[in-house]
Design an enzyme around this catalytic site. Structure first.
Site, PDB file in Angstrom:
ATOM      1  N   ARG A  60       0.976  -1.348  -0.078  1.00 29.97           N
ATOM      2  CA  ARG A  60      -0.138  -0.032   0.026  1.00 29.97           C
ATOM      3  C   ARG A  60       0.777   1.335  -0.143  1.00 29.97           C
ATOM      4  O   ARG A  60       0.268   2.439  -0.319  1.00 29.97           O
ATOM      5  CB  ARG A  60      -0.911  -0.116   1.276  1.00 29.97           C
ATOM      6  N   THR A  94       1.525 -13.027   8.484  1.00 28.14           N
ATOM      7  CA  THR A  94       2.101 -12.695   9.983  1.00 28.14           C
ATOM      8  C   THR A  94       2.372 -13.846  10.727  1.00 28.14           C
ATOM      9  O   THR A  94       3.395 -13.970  11.376  1.00 28.14           O
ATOM     10  CB  THR A  94       1.372 -11.810  10.636  1.00 28.14           C
TER      11      THR A  94
END
Ligand code: UD1
Ligand code: CA
Length: 457
Positions: free
Chosen positions: A17, A84
């Protein structure tokens, strides 16, 4: 030192992003990389070990970790960024045998104060604890799903959430202090059946609950735990960090800041009591300002040291030292390796580089002093230039104590002006001028009486 606790910091992601060629955690806010802010929050905890998971641009991130110099910091490589949970799976084998509790932190939360981590470590629950916060706009974050009785049940990512779950304002900060054994067991059971096809760390919350070791929630300030996922959030985080640092300088140190909104001070910049920061001042990393100094308006200092009581107006300076009670500016450029002594003056349109200027010496206007040693009590008059570069090599100029370099003197280096010597205005000095002498190097003036009249006639 806490030898039973280690940190795992997740810093392998690309940060899509951000739309950047540079890994997200290396982007800087208020003078420090995002990762640097997180590691500085970890530093006061005095953990025996901090494992940073690197992947995207691993070499650059490793270099940054080395530069930060956190004791006990090591890295593991997550070659492929599969989420993650996958990142933590890579890190756990690197933990030492004494570690019984693991603090897991993202690498993109720069506003995190160490006190919040202390709170997280203090929480007492079988599985461990996680930080949560209630957000006005929880978009993008994982939501905390609680049972009717209020216990934390699981975390659902924004992209996987149902409309009802999206309405939950309590979010997962992505920071956990977990019991190592429980964490290792739960990590073995993580899957990737979700909207992003990633191995989510967040799924361990539900798994630990099912293992009979529920995770407690510690409520945190939503600003403090905010993550930075794009450049708009980077700018917001930098503003929060700067504002907090200016607040500290004003309230705890005693620095006057005329307009905090127009003053940009990096988080590691030290400013002493009774200094005044005027609008348009930018103080970058490594800068130290002494007591009572006045900076600005419109001064930009990078890694500079400013002495007590100095004034630095409308100046750009990089890696320069400005002595006590010196006066610099307006419109002065101090370049790398400038050392101005006490009570010096460098004024308008003067540029210095790699120059030592002794106490009480003056370069009041329109001069270039580079690769030079200027003694004490020297006057460098208007228009003086150290001619330090012949196109291939740089040469040194020495002006000894008490010398007077007249206006528009070219000092063709290497050259020395002796103690107390003078140079005549307009001289191009190519030979040393001994102490006490006058160096004059210009053609004599011829005056033609009546010349103008004859020309017109
Ligand atoms: C994550 C949490 C979300 C939480 C939010 C808080 C998960 C699945 N989601 O979302 O619940 O609300 O943080 O800020 O954990 N990373 C790696 N390897 C990977 C993927 C990521 O090291 O394979 C690192 C990233 O570099 C980053 C951190 O982990 O520093 C978090 O990743 P990010 O993609 O920003 O997670 P979020 O979508 O913000
Ligand atoms: Ca994030």
């Amino acid at each position: 030192m806490r030898s039973d606790t280690a940190a795992i910091v997740l810093a392998a992601g690309k940060g899509t992003r951000f739309r950047s060629e540079v890994a997200k955690v290396l982007h800087r806010a208020a003078g420090r990389s995002l990762l640097g802010h997180v590691l500085e929050a970890v530093r006061p905890l005095e953990l025996a070990q901090t494992v940073v998971v690197v992947g995207h641009q691993a070499e650059d991130v490793e270099a940054e970790i080395a530069r930060i110099g956190l004791p006990g910091a090591t890295t593991v490589l997550q070659a492929e960024q599969r989420g993650t949970g996958h990142a933590v799976q890579q890190a756990v084998p690197a933990l030492g045998p004494d570690v019984r509790r693991v603090l897991i932190l993202p690498g993109d939360t720069p506003m995190l104060p160490p006190a919040v981590l202390e709170q997280l470590l203090a929480a007492d629950s079988a599985g461990g604890a996680m930080l949560t916060a209630v957000m006005d706009d929880p978009a993008g974050y994982g939501r905390v799903v609680r049972s009717a009785a209020g216990a934390v049940q699981r975390v659902v990512e924004h992209r996987d959430a149902s409309p009802e779950e999206l309405a939950i304002a309590e979010i997962n900060a992505g920071m956990y202090a977990l019991d190592r054994a429980g964490l290792e067991a739960a990590l073995g059971r993580l899957g990737d059946d979700n909207a992003q096809g990633e191995i989510y760390l967040t799924d361990i919350v539900e798994l630990l609950g099912a293992q009979g070791a529920p995770v407690a929630a510690v409520d945190a300030d939503p600003v403090a735990i905010g993550g930075v996922n794009d450049r708009a959030q980077l700018a917001e985080a930098a503003a929060v960090l700067r504002s907090a640092h200016l607040d500290h300088l004003m309230r705890e140190v005693g620095v006057s800041v005329t307009d905090p909104a127009a003053t940009y001070v990096d988080v590691d910049v030290e400013v002493a009591r009774d200094a005044v920061l005027l609008p348009g001042t930018i103080l970058e990393t490594g800068t130290r300002v002494g007591p009572g100094a006045v900076i600005g308006p419109h001064s930009h200092l990078i890694a500079c040291t400013v002495g007590q009581g100095a004034t630095v107006h409308s100046t750009r300076a990089i890696e320069a030292t400005i002595g006590a009670h010196a006066t610099v500016g307006p419109y002065t450029h101090l370049r790398v390796g400038t050392h101005l002594g006490a009570d010096t003056k460098v004024g308008a349109f003067a540029e210095t580089k790699n120059a030592h200027v002794g106490d009480g010496s003056k370069i009041p206007h329109l001069a270039y002093v580079g690769d030079a040693t200027i003694g004490t009590g020297v006057n460098i008059a208007c228009g003086v230039i150290t001619v330090n570069y012949d196109g291939s090599t740089k040469s040194h100029t020495t002006v000894e104590d008490g010398a007077f370099v007249g206006c528009d003197t070219m000092l063709v280096a290497p050259v020395t002006i002796g103690e107390g010597a003078y140079t005549a205005a307009g001289s191009t000095i190519t030979d040393d001028v001994p102490a006490g002498a006058l160096g004059i190097a210009r053609s004599r003036q011829t005056t033609k009486e009546g010349w103008a009249e004859r020309r017109r006639g």
